[in-house]
Design a protein around this motif. Structure first.
Motif, PDB file in Angstrom:
ATOM      1  N   ILE A   1       0.815  -1.221   0.000  1.00 51.16           N
ATOM      2  CA  ILE A   1       0.000   0.000   0.000  1.00 51.16           C
ATOM      3  C   ILE A   1       0.847   1.269   0.000  1.00 51.16           C
ATOM      4  O   ILE A   1       0.541   2.231  -0.706  1.00 51.16           O
ATOM      5  N   VAL A   2       1.926   1.291   0.774  1.00 51.60           N
ATOM      6  CA  VAL A   2       2.731   2.510   0.907  1.00 51.60           C
ATOM      7  C   VAL A   2       3.269   2.994  -0.433  1.00 51.60           C
ATOM      8  O   VAL A   2       3.150   4.185  -0.751  1.00 51.60           O
ATOM      9  N   PRO A   3       3.851   2.135  -1.277  1.00 50.20           N
ATOM     10  CA  PRO A   3       4.320   2.636  -2.583  1.00 50.20           C
ATOM     11  C   PRO A   3       3.197   3.226  -3.439  1.00 50.20           C
ATOM     12  O   PRO A   3       3.391   4.221  -4.136  1.00 50.20           O
ATOM     13  N   VAL A   4       2.023   2.614  -3.370  1.00 48.81           N
ATOM     14  CA  VAL A   4       0.881   3.140  -4.139  1.00 48.81           C
ATOM     15  C   VAL A   4       0.479   4.501  -3.607  1.00 48.81           C
ATOM     16  O   VAL A   4       0.222   5.438  -4.377  1.00 48.81           O
ATOM     17  N   LEU A   5       0.416   4.629  -2.283  1.00 48.26           N
ATOM     18  CA  LEU A   5       0.073   5.924  -1.675  1.00 48.26           C
ATOM     19  C   LEU A   5       1.085   6.986  -2.081  1.00 48.26           C
ATOM     20  O   LEU A   5       0.721   8.109  -2.421  1.00 48.26           O
TER      21      LEU A   5
ATOM     22  N   PRO B   1       4.210   7.550   6.434  1.00 42.59           N
ATOM     23  CA  PRO B   1       5.108   6.631   7.155  1.00 42.59           C
ATOM     24  C   PRO B   1       5.259   5.306   6.410  1.00 42.59           C
ATOM     25  O   PRO B   1       4.336   4.835   5.762  1.00 42.59           O
ATOM     26  N   GLU B   2       6.453   4.722   6.520  1.00 38.28           N
ATOM     27  CA  GLU B   2       6.727   3.439   5.871  1.00 38.28           C
ATOM     28  C   GLU B   2       6.835   2.301   6.875  1.00 38.28           C
ATOM     29  O   GLU B   2       6.663   1.140   6.505  1.00 38.28           O
ATOM     30  N   ASN B   3       7.119   2.628   8.116  1.00 39.85           N
ATOM     31  CA  ASN B   3       7.311   1.632   9.157  1.00 39.85           C
ATOM     32  C   ASN B   3       5.974   0.958   9.482  1.00 39.85           C
ATOM     33  O   ASN B   3       5.020   1.629   9.864  1.00 39.85           O
ATOM     34  N   PRO B   4       5.873  -0.380   9.338  1.00 39.38           N
ATOM     35  CA  PRO B   4       4.608  -1.069   9.625  1.00 39.38           C
ATOM     36  C   PRO B   4       4.104  -0.841  11.049  1.00 39.38           C
ATOM     37  O   PRO B   4       2.907  -0.736  11.273  1.00 39.38           O
ATOM     38  N   ARG B   5       5.015  -0.732  12.002  1.00 37.84           N
ATOM     39  CA  ARG B   5       4.628  -0.489  13.402  1.00 37.84           C
ATOM     40  C   ARG B   5       3.911   0.856  13.526  1.00 37.84           C
ATOM     41  O   ARG B   5       2.875   0.963  14.185  1.00 37.84           O
TER      42      ARG B   5
END
Length: 197
Positions: free
Chosen positions: A42-46, A59-63
């Motif tokens: 999801i993060v790259p798409v966002l 943010p990229e960190n899953p936590r």
């Protein structure tokens, strides 16, 4: 009776989100392994579709993303309970439910038949919660919604325009009729005033 149902239904629907969200904020680590595959997609798409000024803030960190999702669930759940922001809260919870469901219940990836059934049932349960949230998001509590108001406002404007056109045509016909009468009278008066030969 309907008001009582609404008063009870919203807290019932929101309670699980508030509790689960608070747990994710306090201790996100148990959710990180499930969330990582989803956040990695999801993060790259966002970042690709986000405005340039927001790209660096995603943010990229899953936590961190698990905690953020938990915060959305807590705030969205509390908004759902209130009367003023309940529809916005329901929409926030729907947005939160999608990645949560994909991360926690990917039944299509499960090889074990029993585990697949459990995950599928939980996936369907979350889809049902999403349906309940959609109903909460569109519920106007017996008052006209924005789309209804816009549609009826446009219809009233159109009807008022048609009425104004009809009245203008009627007035124009009356004015033309009156002008013809005046012209006849003037013509008759002009005949009477002409000297005879």
């Amino acid at each position: 009776m309907t008001t009582l149902v609404r008063l009870l239904a919203r807290p019932m629907l929101a309670a699980g989100f508030v509790l689960h969200g608070a747990k994710a904020i306090k201790d996100p680590d148990p959710y990180v392994p499930q969330a990582k595959p989803v956040t990695d997609r999801i993060v790259p798409v966002l970042k690709q579709y986000a405005p340039p000024q927001l790209v660096g803030r995603i943010p990229e960190n899953p936590r961190t993303l698990v905690r953020l999702n938990g915060a959305i669930q807590v705030v969205g759940g509390l908004m759902l309970i209130t009367s003023k922001y309940r529809r916005l809260g329901a929409l926030a919870l729907i947005a939160s439910l999608i990645p949560t469901t994909l991360a926690a219940h990917p039944f299509w990836e499960e090889q074990d038949k029993q585990e697949r059934e459990v995950k599928r049932d939980n996936f369907i349960k979350n889809v049902g919660l999403g349906g309940g949230l959609l109903l909460a998001a569109v519920d106007t509590e017996g008052k006209p919604g924005l789309l209804w108001r816009v549609g009826h406002g446009a219809a009233e404007v159109a009807e008022g325009s048609r009425r104004a056109v009809r009245m203008a045509r009627r007035e124009a016909k009356l004015a033309a009729k009156s002008a013809r009468r005046e012209a006849k009278l003037l013509a008759l008066q002009a005949k009477d005033e002409l000297p005879f030969d």
